[in-house]
Design an enzyme around this catalytic site. Structure first.
Site, PDB file in Angstrom:
ATOM      1  CD  GLN A   1      -2.572  -0.911   2.766  1.00  0.00           C
ATOM      2  OE1 GLN A   1      -2.083  -1.627   3.641  1.00  0.00           O
ATOM      3  NE2 GLN A   1      -3.577  -0.096   3.001  1.00  0.00           N
TER       4      GLN A   1
ATOM      5  NE  ARG B   1      -4.335  -4.191   5.108  1.00  0.00           N
ATOM      6  CZ  ARG B   1      -4.825  -3.415   6.057  1.00  0.00           C
ATOM      7  NH1 ARG B   1      -6.019  -2.868   5.945  1.00  0.00           N
ATOM      8  NH2 ARG B   1      -4.105  -3.150   7.145  1.00  0.00           N
TER       9      ARG B   1
ATOM     10  NE  ARG C   1      -1.209  -3.075  13.070  1.00  0.00           N
ATOM     11  CZ  ARG C   1      -1.174  -3.076  11.740  1.00  0.00           C
ATOM     12  NH1 ARG C   1      -2.264  -3.315  11.043  1.00  0.00           N
ATOM     13  NH2 ARG C   1      -0.046  -2.822  11.098  1.00  0.00           N
TER      14      ARG C   1
ATOM     15  CG  HIS D   1      -5.319  -7.833   6.657  1.00  0.00           C
ATOM     16  ND1 HIS D   1      -5.088  -7.198   7.863  1.00  0.00           N
ATOM     17  CD2 HIS D   1      -4.266  -7.512   5.867  1.00  0.00           C
ATOM     18  CE1 HIS D   1      -3.947  -6.531   7.787  1.00  0.00           C
ATOM     19  NE2 HIS D   1      -3.435  -6.693   6.596  1.00  0.00           N
TER      20      HIS D   1
HETATM   21  P1  NAD Z   1       8.284  -4.522  -0.624  1.00  0.00           P
HETATM   22  O1  NAD Z   1       8.059  -3.669  -1.824  1.00  0.00           O
HETATM   23  O2  NAD Z   1       9.274  -4.095   0.402  1.00  0.00           O
HETATM   24  O3  NAD Z   1       8.693  -5.991  -1.091  1.00  0.00           O
HETATM   25  C1  NAD Z   1       8.016  -6.681  -2.089  1.00  0.00           C
HETATM   26  C2  NAD Z   1       9.023  -7.636  -2.715  1.00  0.00           C
HETATM   27  O4  NAD Z   1       8.334  -8.460  -3.653  1.00  0.00           O
HETATM   28  C3  NAD Z   1      10.134  -6.905  -3.512  1.00  0.00           C
HETATM   29  O5  NAD Z   1      11.411  -7.337  -3.052  1.00  0.00           O
HETATM   30  C4  NAD Z   1       9.882  -7.342  -4.948  1.00  0.00           C
HETATM   31  O6  NAD Z   1      11.062  -7.450  -5.726  1.00  0.00           O
HETATM   32  C5  NAD Z   1       9.215  -8.707  -4.742  1.00  0.00           C
HETATM   33  N1  NAD Z   1       8.456  -9.160  -5.892  1.00  0.00           N
HETATM   34  C6  NAD Z   1       7.594  -8.475  -6.682  1.00  0.00           C
HETATM   35  N2  NAD Z   1       7.108  -9.261  -7.645  1.00  0.00           N
HETATM   36  C7  NAD Z   1       7.681 -10.487  -7.485  1.00  0.00           C
HETATM   37  C8  NAD Z   1       7.583 -11.720  -8.173  1.00  0.00           C
HETATM   38  N3  NAD Z   1       6.800 -11.864  -9.238  1.00  0.00           N
HETATM   39  N4  NAD Z   1       8.301 -12.754  -7.724  1.00  0.00           N
HETATM   40  C9  NAD Z   1       9.105 -12.637  -6.647  1.00  0.00           C
HETATM   41  N5  NAD Z   1       9.246 -11.488  -5.958  1.00  0.00           N
HETATM   42  C10 NAD Z   1       8.537 -10.422  -6.379  1.00  0.00           C
HETATM   43  O7  NAD Z   1       6.841  -4.724   0.045  1.00  0.00           O
HETATM   44  P2  NAD Z   1       6.524  -5.162   1.560  1.00  0.00           P
HETATM   45  O8  NAD Z   1       6.399  -3.952   2.405  1.00  0.00           O
HETATM   46  O9  NAD Z   1       7.463  -6.235   1.939  1.00  0.00           O
HETATM   47  O10 NAD Z   1       5.054  -5.765   1.392  1.00  0.00           O
HETATM   48  C11 NAD Z   1       4.859  -6.998   0.725  1.00  0.00           C
HETATM   49  C12 NAD Z   1       3.377  -7.373   0.718  1.00  0.00           C
HETATM   50  O11 NAD Z   1       2.936  -7.634   2.052  1.00  0.00           O
HETATM   51  C13 NAD Z   1       2.465  -6.239   0.201  1.00  0.00           C
HETATM   52  O12 NAD Z   1       1.439  -6.774  -0.594  1.00  0.00           O
HETATM   53  C14 NAD Z   1       1.901  -5.649   1.473  1.00  0.00           C
HETATM   54  O13 NAD Z   1       0.674  -4.980   1.271  1.00  0.00           O
HETATM   55  C15 NAD Z   1       1.750  -6.896   2.303  1.00  0.00           C
HETATM   56  N6  NAD Z   1       1.586  -6.692   3.739  1.00  0.00           N
HETATM   57  C16 NAD Z   1       0.755  -7.557   4.365  1.00  0.00           C
HETATM   58  C17 NAD Z   1       0.493  -7.422   5.707  1.00  0.00           C
HETATM   59  C18 NAD Z   1      -0.466  -8.373   6.355  1.00  0.00           C
HETATM   60  O14 NAD Z   1      -0.885  -8.184   7.490  1.00  0.00           O
HETATM   61  N7  NAD Z   1      -0.844  -9.450   5.675  1.00  0.00           N
HETATM   62  C19 NAD Z   1       1.126  -6.407   6.447  1.00  0.00           C
HETATM   63  C20 NAD Z   1       1.998  -5.553   5.789  1.00  0.00           C
HETATM   64  C21 NAD Z   1       2.217  -5.696   4.421  1.00  0.00           C
END
Ligand code: NAD
Length: 321
Positions: A87, A93, A156, A180
């Site tokens: 995000q 989301r 949280r 979520h």
């Molecule tokens: P980020 O941008 O730091 O990392 C994402 C990674 O994914 C990058 O390293 C990128 O190169 C890699 N990537 C992209 N496409 C890819 C592919 N096809 N194959 C392999 N790797 C690939 O993002 P982040 O902050 O780590 O967030 C990652 C995800 O987690 C997001 O969708 C975010 O919204 C989600 N998230 C979920 C929660 C939850 O509670 N479930 C909480 C926070 C974030």
């Protein structure tokens, strides 16, 4: 299912902030023998492996950390997917659906092509929909595909309630249910302090229910507030994913709020959404059905409706492309 009882192997796909927070947390708590890192940006994954390995001499645990390929999933116990777009400030989301569904579909196909026969844990957002994509594309039994669901939202909530009520978080039994995302909710009638009903407790303590409602709003808005300030959230989810991995690997039978496939336990079917469930080596061993009152059942149904519309209008097209 657990591939090799002697070697506990986790493959992480997506070495961004969330994935590496989880990895760093695993390094500190231990319990995993091998962690394989995969990312579209291979150089980044290599750098992360180097950085983590350089900390090993000062770590109380040992864990083999290496960069790998999808072939490494073949004998993995757990594949964790944290890849994809995150995000941006102000973004919901659900707005990530299209871009991330395509990424998660492609990742799942590549994992399955290795012969993977373990358990998926999905955290990429919108997590309930991405978990559905992994289930449909992998064709694994639904219990072996777990979404992080409301595990972080629940943490949280418990933290904020614990702080407000001055009761240790371990004794605050309260869950966030639903998507979520913005349609999540707290079934307050099913919340407890130790074994005492929270509703009885706040009446006795003369606490206004509005205080609890404000805590829920703070939980729902938490990601927006954190992202506004530091562009991303990752430590909380990193620890939550560690908790989930260990519940599986250590066959804990822990009750955690995960995104679980619905088979009518909450009067809904055919989607993944956040509910309390028993987590063990089988993955989601059992969804715990709570007796919801009419108001909470309506909130749950509404949350499901939001996700079902996304599945019909966007997700199914992407899966079938
Ligand atoms: P980020 O941008 O730091 O990392 C994402 C990674 O994914 C990058 O390293 C990128 O190169 C890699 N990537 C992209 N496409 C890819 C592919 N096809 N194959 C392999 N790797 C690939 O993002 P982040 O902050 O780590 O967030 C990652 C995800 O987690 C997001 O969708 C975010 O919204 C989600 N998230 C979920 C929660 C939850 O509670 N479930 C909480 C926070 C974030």
């Amino acid at each position: 299912m657990m591939q090799n009882q002697d070697v506990k192997k986790v493959v992480l796909i997506g070495t961004g902030l969330v994935g590496m927070s989880m990895a760093y947390s695993l390094l500190n708590t231990g319990g995993i023998d091998e962690l394989v890192l995969i990312d579209l940006d291979e150089e980044k994954a290599k750098g992360e492996a180097m950085d983590m390995n350089h900390g090993l001499p000062y770590s109380k645990t040992s864990m083999k950390i290496k960069v790998g390929t999808y072939q490494d999933c073949q004998d993995g116990d757990i594949v964790v997917i944290t890849a994809g777009a995150a995000q941006k400030p102000g973004q919901t989301r659900l707005e990530l659906t299209e871009i991330n569904a395509k990424i998660v579909k492609s990742i799942t196909s590549q994992v399955m092509a290795s012969g993977f026969d373990g358990i998926f844990i999905v955290a990429s957002n919108p997590v309930d929909l991405m978990t559905y994509v992994v289930k449909k594309v992998s064709n694994l039994p639904a219990n072996r595909v777990i979404g992080s669901g409301t595990i972080l939202d629940t943490a949280r909530l418990r933290y904020l309630l614990s702080d407000f009520l001055n009761v240790a978080p371990g004794n605050v039994h309260a869950y966030i249910l639903g998507e979520h995302g913005d349609s999540s909710f707290v079934p307050w009638m099913n919340t407890y302090i130790g074994c005492k009903s929270m509703m009885e407790y706040i009446i006795e303590m003369n606490i206004d229910m509005n205080n609890l409602h404000k805590i829920y709003v703070d939980v729902r808005q938490a990601a927006y507030e954190i992202i506004k300030r530091k562009n991303a959230t990752y430590y909380g989810i990193g620890l939550a994913l560690n908790r989930l991995i260990r519940a599986v690997i250590d066959d804990e039978n822990a009750i955690l709020t995960v995104s679980a496939y619905q088979n009518g336990e909450y009067k809904q079917k055919g989607l993944y959404i956040g509910v309390p469930a028993i987590i063990n080596r089988q993955g989601i061993a059992k969804v715990i059905p709570l007796q919801l009152n009419n108001v909470d059942q309506r909130k749950f149904d509404q949350s499901c409706q939001t996700l079902k519309e996304m599945i019909i209008n966007q997700i199914n097209n992407i899966i079938n492309e």
